[in-house]
Design a protein around this motif. Structure first.
Motif, PDB file in Angstrom:
ATOM      1  N   ARG A 170      44.105  37.347  53.920  1.00 47.61           N
ATOM      2  CA  ARG A 170      44.588  35.832  52.663  1.00 47.61           C
ATOM      3  C   ARG A 170      45.905  36.299  53.414  1.00 47.61           C
ATOM      4  NH1 ARG A 170      41.002  36.232  48.693  1.00 47.61           N
ATOM      5  NH2 ARG A 170      40.060  34.451  48.773  1.00 47.61           N
ATOM      6  N   HIS A 274      33.038  31.979  51.668  1.00 44.93           N
ATOM      7  CA  HIS A 274      34.471  32.268  51.898  1.00 44.93           C
ATOM      8  C   HIS A 274      34.190  32.322  53.602  1.00 44.93           C
ATOM      9  CE1 HIS A 274      36.321  33.639  48.434  1.00 44.93           C
ATOM     10  NE2 HIS A 274      34.981  33.443  48.427  1.00 44.93           N
ATOM     11  N   GLN A 299      38.509  28.105  44.882  1.00 45.04           N
ATOM     12  CA  GLN A 299      39.506  28.281  45.596  1.00 45.04           C
ATOM     13  C   GLN A 299      39.550  26.920  45.741  1.00 45.04           C
ATOM     14  OE1 GLN A 299      38.974  32.310  47.238  1.00 45.04           O
ATOM     15  NE2 GLN A 299      38.558  33.277  45.507  1.00 45.04           N
ATOM     16  N   ASP A 338      30.077  36.742  48.180  1.00 43.58           N
ATOM     17  CA  ASP A 338      30.803  36.533  46.438  1.00 43.58           C
ATOM     18  C   ASP A 338      30.259  34.541  46.667  1.00 43.58           C
ATOM     19  OD1 ASP A 338      32.676  37.037  48.797  1.00 43.58           O
ATOM     20  OD2 ASP A 338      34.515  36.611  47.055  1.00 43.58           O
ATOM     21  N   GLU A 339      30.514  33.835  45.851  1.00 38.58           N
ATOM     22  CA  GLU A 339      30.981  32.745  45.195  1.00 38.58           C
ATOM     23  C   GLU A 339      31.187  31.624  46.269  1.00 38.58           C
ATOM     24  OE1 GLU A 339      35.312  33.297  43.087  1.00 38.58           O
ATOM     25  OE2 GLU A 339      35.361  33.625  44.909  1.00 38.58           O
ATOM     26  N   TRP A 388      29.207  41.860  47.017  1.00 39.49           N
ATOM     27  CA  TRP A 388      29.346  41.232  45.709  1.00 39.49           C
ATOM     28  C   TRP A 388      28.151  41.477  44.608  1.00 39.49           C
ATOM     29  CZ3 TRP A 388      34.150  43.663  44.655  1.00 39.49           C
ATOM     30  CH2 TRP A 388      35.110  42.838  46.552  1.00 39.49           C
ATOM     31  N   TRP A 407      32.350  43.226  39.836  1.00 37.49           N
ATOM     32  CA  TRP A 407      33.748  42.428  39.497  1.00 37.49           C
ATOM     33  C   TRP A 407      33.728  41.755  38.369  1.00 37.49           C
ATOM     34  CZ3 TRP A 407      35.301  38.089  41.006  1.00 37.49           C
ATOM     35  CH2 TRP A 407      34.559  36.551  41.293  1.00 37.49           C
ATOM     36  N   TYR A 432      40.852  44.943  39.026  1.00 39.41           N
ATOM     37  CA  TYR A 432      42.408  43.882  40.327  1.00 39.41           C
ATOM     38  C   TYR A 432      44.220  44.287  40.632  1.00 39.41           C
ATOM     39  CZ  TYR A 432      37.958  41.293  41.985  1.00 39.41           C
ATOM     40  OH  TYR A 432      36.777  40.735  43.202  1.00 39.41           O
ATOM     41  N   ASP A 434      45.291  42.765  42.254  1.00 37.26           N
ATOM     42  CA  ASP A 434      46.383  41.546  42.578  1.00 37.26           C
ATOM     43  C   ASP A 434      46.927  40.788  41.036  1.00 37.26           C
ATOM     44  OD1 ASP A 434      43.928  40.497  41.871  1.00 37.26           O
ATOM     45  OD2 ASP A 434      44.277  39.116  43.420  1.00 37.26           O
ATOM     46  N   GLN A 435      46.419  41.583  39.826  1.00 39.19           N
ATOM     47  CA  GLN A 435      46.977  40.385  38.702  1.00 39.19           C
ATOM     48  C   GLN A 435      48.053  41.261  38.242  1.00 39.19           C
ATOM     49  OE1 GLN A 435      44.378  38.618  37.152  1.00 39.19           O
ATOM     50  NE2 GLN A 435      43.516  38.924  39.010  1.00 39.19           N
ATOM     51  N   TRP A 448      44.661  35.435  36.541  1.00 37.62           N
ATOM     52  CA  TRP A 448      43.331  34.967  36.047  1.00 37.62           C
ATOM     53  C   TRP A 448      42.670  35.779  35.381  1.00 37.62           C
ATOM     54  CZ3 TRP A 448      38.719  36.792  37.051  1.00 37.62           C
ATOM     55  CH2 TRP A 448      38.578  37.514  38.653  1.00 37.62           C
ATOM     56  N   TRP A 483      43.592  41.770  46.125  1.00 32.28           N
ATOM     57  CA  TRP A 483      43.853  41.040  47.249  1.00 32.28           C
ATOM     58  C   TRP A 483      44.916  40.232  47.614  1.00 32.28           C
ATOM     59  CZ3 TRP A 483      38.653  39.228  48.339  1.00 32.28           C
ATOM     60  CH2 TRP A 483      37.693  40.116  47.333  1.00 32.28           C
ATOM     61  N   GLU A 485      46.257  36.998  48.078  1.00 30.39           N
ATOM     62  CA  GLU A 485      46.677  35.663  48.518  1.00 30.39           C
ATOM     63  C   GLU A 485      48.520  35.713  47.821  1.00 30.39           C
ATOM     64  OE1 GLU A 485      44.336  36.423  46.687  1.00 30.39           O
ATOM     65  OE2 GLU A 485      42.624  35.252  46.500  1.00 30.39           O
TER      66      GLU A 485
HETATM   67  C1  TNX Z   1      37.453  36.195  43.438  1.00 30.19           C
HETATM   68  S1  TNX Z   1      36.458  39.235  43.484  1.00 30.19           S
HETATM   69  C2  TNX Z   1      37.149  36.221  44.772  1.00 30.19           C
HETATM   70  C3  TNX Z   1      38.387  36.466  45.458  1.00 30.19           C
HETATM   71  C4  TNX Z   1      40.402  36.474  45.439  1.00 30.19           C
HETATM   72  C5  TNX Z   1      40.042  36.868  43.828  1.00 30.19           C
HETATM   73  C6  TNX Z   1      41.710  36.414  43.358  1.00 30.19           C
HETATM   74  C7  TNX Z   1      36.035  38.341  44.589  1.00 30.19           C
HETATM   75  C8  TNX Z   1      34.535  39.036  45.117  1.00 30.19           C
HETATM   76  N1  TNX Z   1      36.409  36.625  44.701  1.00 30.19           N
HETATM   77  O1  TNX Z   1      37.478  36.160  46.288  1.00 30.19           O
HETATM   78  O2  TNX Z   1      40.486  36.726  46.001  1.00 30.19           O
HETATM   79  O3  TNX Z   1      38.912  36.157  42.829  1.00 30.19           O
HETATM   80  O4  TNX Z   1      41.604  37.591  41.774  1.00 30.19           O
END
Ligand code: TNX
Length: 544
Positions: A170, A274, A299, A338-339, A388, A407, A432, A434-435, A448, A483, A485
């Motif tokens: 990022r 991703h 995202q 992930d995701e 993940w 996570w 995390y 980044d929080q 978040w 992370w 961002e």
């Molecule tokens: C979730 S944790 C994500 C990341 C983001 C992060 C931001 C995970 C496996 N995926 O892509 O950067 O949240 O907090």
């Protein structure tokens, strides 16, 4: 009121068992056993070292380098006289990473059975010295004599996996910053640097077989093929091109640098989602031209996944992994997982054919198929899979030594360990980084999963939620995630990471029963941050 308050403070102090140890050392992470002894040892230019084992070489080099910078001398080798002397002795009864350190008025004796054990003993030794030892630039007023309190330490980690992730996708971080990051990890006995090298917003690793990955996929913004803000939460100036990647030569250099500090590097190639940067660079290999599905990730990135129905996807990943394997000697490779967005591949003819042929009923089974196949690819390259947590949910065909990173809250990790699956705990609400620390306007970081202040990180016990006593053995360790961002600059990254990484270090290393916030708070905020200051780390000063 004031009187009452002081009375209360006095009483609460009295309630904390004040062992002698609480007064004398400032080592982070807290060692298993620390016994203060009488007197001090003074390290000077006349001090001699003696080592009969090559396993201590990295540790000694590290100490010498810091002495050279801050004392303007290195210590010489010599076996006699038997005083004013540091001995590095091999003790093969001590497990990997374990060490003992005895400092008396006359001598220092370090024992370990592994390079990491010697390294950690040396780091502890240096934490007992004046914090000036940590400075990274040559001192104008070198300090000649260094006092060390006499003591005896026996130490070994609670978990063998103590990791930290940095997201270079990022926001790109320079090699110099990555090295600093790894160095600071090592100073606090963190041992796995997880390098998030690819994501929607950038592919940061040179791959010789696929030059467009970096030619196209390592730039975003005006005039490039990737828009600046793929992710609406992404911060930063939108009118300039953001770019950067690591050459293979740079990667080798960083890997060697980390190895000297007992840090392994876990590379992450995020698949199949991703992957906007990769699919933009090689659409003909990674996406089915007949796929009419239109989807966005959580995202808000559109069509960002590799197609698991295409042979070329596996050929591509096989060759990428071949190069990754040649660069990173660590036994594991992280493949993300992930995701995967809802709706991905729903209209891909290639995936439809795959489902028919392999009798797959839904997209979860398609994803499971993809990871089973990728696990075989890793096996071929003699690597194990880390991914993940999503990857385990519908997949029993992965090798037993597959490790998942949990996570999404505490529960997933707990369930995995109870099923006998290896797991690394990285729950977003605790780890995390980044929080935000606190919920406040102008405070850096995401919101978040937070807020998560240093005390909250410290309060995390990775095995507390486990119901069966046998489950704990499957918890490999802990892992913080940075992370990026919102970590736009090195100083924001520092701010988000420190002092939370000090807390992580102790969560991963020190015995749970020896951990008390007030004791940690004193060591971290009175001494720990002085060491960080010496290295110009832009840590967050406020405790609350
Ligand atoms: C979730 S944790 C994500 C990341 C983001 C992060 C931001 C995970 C496996 N995926 O892509 O950067 O949240 O907090």
């Amino acid at each position: 009121m004031k009187v009452l308050l002081s009375l209360f403070l006095l009483l609460s102090l009295a309630a904390v068992p004040l062992s002698a140890e609480t007064h004398v050392h400032t080592i982070i992470p807290k060692p298993q056993l620390f016994q203060p002894l009488q007197g001090t040892f003074t390290l000077t230019e006349q001090t001699r070292f003696d080592t009969a084992t090559p396993l201590a070489a990295n540790a000694l080099e590290y100490l010498q380098q810091q002495l050279q910078l801050n004392a303007d001398y290195t210590i010489k080798e010599g076996t006699s006289p038997r005083h004013n002397h540091i001995a590095y002795l091999l003790d093969s009864t001590l497990k990997d990473e374990a060490y003992t350190l005895r400092i008396t008025q006359r001598n220092i004796v370090i024992k370990a059975g592994s390079p990491s054990g010697f390294f950690y003993a040396t780091v502890s030794l240096m934490q007992l010295m004046d914090h000036r030892i940590w400075s990274q630039e040559r001192s104008g007023v070198p300090k000649k004599a260094w006092e060390l309190p006499a003591c005896y330490i026996e130490d070994a980690p609670r978990f063998r996996w103590r990791g930290m992730m940095l997201d270079s996708a990022r926001n790109f971080f320079s090699v110099a910053y990555v090295k600093k990051f790894i160095d600071r990890m090592a100073q606090y006995k963190l041992n796995v640097f997880h390098w998030h090298l690819t994501d929607d917003e950038g592919w940061r690793l040179e791959i010789k077989a696929y030059p467009l990955l970096t030619e196209v996929g390592a730039k975003r913004g005006p005039g490039t093929r990737l828009p600046f803000a793929l992710y609406p939460a992404m911060r930063g100036p939108k009118d300039t091109v953001q770019q950067g990647y690591y050459t293979q030569e740079e990667i080798r250099d960083v890997v060697a640098y980390a190895a000297k500090r007992s840090v392994s590097i876990l590379p992450e190639i995020d698949t199949p989602a991703h992957a906007k940067a990769a699919v933009t660079a090689y659409p003909e290999l990674l996406q089915d031209p007949g796929d009419k599905s239109r989807y966005t990730s959580v995202q808000k990135v559109g069509n960002n996944t590799m197609d698991p129905g295409l042979k070329s996807t596996y050929l591509f990943l096989d060759r990428v992994i071949e190069e990754v394997t040649a660069l990173f000697p660590f036994a594991y490779i992280h493949l993300g997982g992930d995701e995967i967005p809802k709706g991905a591949w729903s209209k891909s003819p290639a995936v439809a054919r795959l489902m028919q042929k392999e009798h797959l009923h839904n997209m979860k089974e398609v994803a499971a198929y993809f990871f089973t196949k990728m696990d075989r690819v890793l096996e071929k390259h003699d690597r194990k899979l880390i991914a993940w947590q999503e990857v385990r949910t519908h997949n029993s065909a992965l090798r037993d030594d597959t490790v998942i990173m949990a996570w999404r809250g505490d529960g997933a990790g707990q369930r995995a360990a109870e099923k006998g699956q290896k797991v690394i705990m990285s729950p977003a609400q605790y780890l995390y980084f980044d929080q935000q620390y606190v919920k406040k306007d102008g405070e850096h970081g995401h919101t978040w999963a937070g807020p998560t202040d240093t005390k909250e990180v410290y309060s995390y016990d990775p095995t507390a939620a486990l119901r069966s006593p046998t489950a704990a053995q499957f918890v490999q360790g802990v892992h913080g995630c940075l992370w990026s961002e919102r970590a736009l600059t090195e100083s924001i990254a520092d701010y988000l990471a420190w002092p939370r990484m000090l807390a992580l270090s102790e969560v991963g290393w020190s015995p749970q029963e020896a951990r008390h916030w007030s004791d940690f708070e004193r060591r971290a905020f009175e001494s720990g941050i002085k060491r960080l200051e010496r290295q110009h780390v832009h840590y967050r000063t406020a405790v609350k």
